[in-house]
Design a protein around this motif. Structure first.
Motif, PDB file in Angstrom:
ATOM      1  N   MET A  73       1.465   0.652  -3.564  1.00 56.47           N
ATOM      2  CA  MET A  73       2.163  -0.203  -4.504  1.00 56.47           C
ATOM      3  C   MET A  73       1.195  -0.529  -5.642  1.00 56.47           C
ATOM      4  SD  MET A  73       4.347  -3.651  -3.619  1.00 56.47           S
ATOM      5  CE  MET A  73       6.008  -2.986  -3.620  1.00 56.47           C
ATOM      6  N   THR A  74       1.681  -0.433  -6.865  1.00 62.80           N
ATOM      7  CA  THR A  74       0.824  -0.690  -8.024  1.00 62.80           C
ATOM      8  C   THR A  74       0.602  -2.190  -8.212  1.00 62.80           C
ATOM      9  OG1 THR A  74       2.663  -0.868  -9.567  1.00 62.80           O
ATOM     10  CG2 THR A  74       1.777   1.347  -9.154  1.00 62.80           C
ATOM     11  N   THR A  75      -0.393  -2.518  -9.020  1.00 61.97           N
ATOM     12  CA  THR A  75      -0.687  -3.920  -9.305  1.00 61.97           C
ATOM     13  C   THR A  75       0.512  -4.593  -9.961  1.00 61.97           C
ATOM     14  OG1 THR A  75      -3.014  -3.395  -9.573  1.00 61.97           O
ATOM     15  CG2 THR A  75      -2.268  -5.471 -10.499  1.00 61.97           C
ATOM     16  N   THR A  76       1.172  -3.871 -10.870  1.00 66.53           N
ATOM     17  CA  THR A  76       2.336  -4.434 -11.548  1.00 66.53           C
ATOM     18  C   THR A  76       3.456  -4.714 -10.568  1.00 66.53           C
ATOM     19  OG1 THR A  76       1.777  -3.243 -13.558  1.00 66.53           O
ATOM     20  CG2 THR A  76       4.021  -4.044 -13.375  1.00 66.53           C
ATOM     21  N   SER A  77       3.720  -3.790  -9.653  1.00 63.68           N
ATOM     22  CA  SER A  77       4.805  -4.016  -8.706  1.00 63.68           C
ATOM     23  C   SER A  77       4.457  -5.124  -7.702  1.00 63.68           C
ATOM     24  CB  SER A  77       5.222  -2.723  -8.006  1.00 63.68           C
ATOM     25  OG  SER A  77       4.137  -2.138  -7.357  1.00 63.68           O
ATOM     26  N   ILE A  78       3.181  -5.269  -7.342  1.00 63.55           N
ATOM     27  CA  ILE A  78       2.765  -6.388  -6.477  1.00 63.55           C
ATOM     28  C   ILE A  78       2.965  -7.696  -7.228  1.00 63.55           C
ATOM     29  CG2 ILE A  78       0.685  -7.579  -5.611  1.00 63.55           C
ATOM     30  CD1 ILE A  78       1.637  -5.818  -3.514  1.00 63.55           C
ATOM     31  N   ASP A  79       2.596  -7.719  -8.521  1.00 61.88           N
ATOM     32  CA  ASP A  79       2.783  -8.928  -9.323  1.00 61.88           C
ATOM     33  C   ASP A  79       4.266  -9.288  -9.415  1.00 61.88           C
ATOM     34  OD1 ASP A  79       0.062  -9.046  -9.738  1.00 61.88           O
ATOM     35  OD2 ASP A  79       0.150  -8.206 -11.761  1.00 61.88           O
ATOM     36  N   THR A  80       5.098  -8.278  -9.607  1.00 69.77           N
ATOM     37  CA  THR A  80       6.543  -8.501  -9.686  1.00 69.77           C
ATOM     38  C   THR A  80       7.073  -9.021  -8.358  1.00 69.77           C
ATOM     39  OG1 THR A  80       6.771  -6.767 -11.341  1.00 69.77           O
ATOM     40  CG2 THR A  80       8.768  -7.401 -10.159  1.00 69.77           C
ATOM     41  N   LEU A  81       6.634  -8.402  -7.266  1.00 69.19           N
ATOM     42  CA  LEU A  81       7.075  -8.845  -5.940  1.00 69.19           C
ATOM     43  C   LEU A  81       6.593 -10.268  -5.661  1.00 69.19           C
ATOM     44  CD1 LEU A  81       8.481  -8.255  -3.251  1.00 69.19           C
ATOM     45  CD2 LEU A  81       6.333  -7.236  -2.448  1.00 69.19           C
ATOM     46  N   ARG A  82       5.357 -10.590  -6.045  1.00 74.01           N
ATOM     47  CA  ARG A  82       4.828 -11.942  -5.826  1.00 74.01           C
ATOM     48  C   ARG A  82       5.670 -12.970  -6.573  1.00 74.01           C
ATOM     49  NH1 ARG A  82      -0.476 -11.486  -7.270  1.00 74.01           N
ATOM     50  NH2 ARG A  82       0.097 -12.047  -9.368  1.00 74.01           N
ATOM     51  N   SER A  83       6.061 -12.672  -7.796  1.00 71.92           N
ATOM     52  CA  SER A  83       6.914 -13.584  -8.569  1.00 71.92           C
ATOM     53  C   SER A  83       8.275 -13.747  -7.891  1.00 71.92           C
ATOM     54  CB  SER A  83       7.111 -13.051  -9.991  1.00 71.92           C
ATOM     55  OG  SER A  83       5.899 -13.026 -10.668  1.00 71.92           O
ATOM     56  N   GLU A  84       8.788 -12.660  -7.369  1.00 67.34           N
ATOM     57  CA  GLU A  84      10.081 -12.686  -6.677  1.00 67.34           C
ATOM     58  C   GLU A  84       9.989 -13.517  -5.396  1.00 67.34           C
ATOM     59  OE1 GLU A  84      12.187  -8.800  -6.465  1.00 67.34           O
ATOM     60  OE2 GLU A  84      12.301  -9.235  -4.325  1.00 67.34           O
ATOM     61  N   VAL A  85       8.916 -13.355  -4.652  1.00 66.05           N
ATOM     62  CA  VAL A  85       8.729 -14.116  -3.409  1.00 66.05           C
ATOM     63  C   VAL A  85       8.542 -15.606  -3.721  1.00 66.05           C
ATOM     64  CG1 VAL A  85       7.223 -14.458  -1.395  1.00 66.05           C
ATOM     65  CG2 VAL A  85       7.844 -12.145  -2.124  1.00 66.05           C
ATOM     66  N   ALA A  86       7.808 -15.902  -4.776  1.00 60.50           N
ATOM     67  CA  ALA A  86       7.624 -17.305  -5.171  1.00 60.50           C
ATOM     68  C   ALA A  86       8.976 -17.940  -5.503  1.00 60.50           C
ATOM     69  CB  ALA A  86       6.679 -17.395  -6.363  1.00 60.50           C
TER      70      ALA A  86
END
Length: 90
Positions: free
Chosen positions: A1-14
């Motif tokens: 998973m790319t850094t961008t997709s992890i960042d996107t997923l983290r925002s979604e989880v938050a």
């Protein structure tokens, strides 16, 4: 998973946590490294069960209460996001 997709997923989880627990905080205001439980976001064990339920429904895998790694999984938003990224089926 790319850094961008992890960042996107983290925002979604938050956002999922804030919505599920009806927290009086903006999702982007959650420090990814701060503890979810206790001193950090101030969540308790019932909150963790609620998070496990919504994560299971949203991402298609079970977060079980008897998992010996729960302390690590729920250590922070970042840790939870990384666990979801590694185990999600949806």
């Amino acid at each position: 998973m790319t850094t961008t997709s992890i960042d996107t997923l983290r925002s979604e989880v938050a956002a999922l946590i804030v919505e599920a627990l009806n927290l009086d905080v903006q999702p982007q205001g959650i420090d990814p490294q701060a503890p979810l439980y206790g001193d950090g976001l101030g969540l308790d064990s019932i909150d963790m069960l609620e998070i496990a339920l919504v994560v299971s429904k949203r991402y298609g895998f079970q977060l079980k209460s008897d998992n010996e790694n729960n302390q690590q999984i729920f250590a922070s938003l970042q840790a939870l996001t990384e666990h979801i990224a590694a185990h999600r089926t949806q």
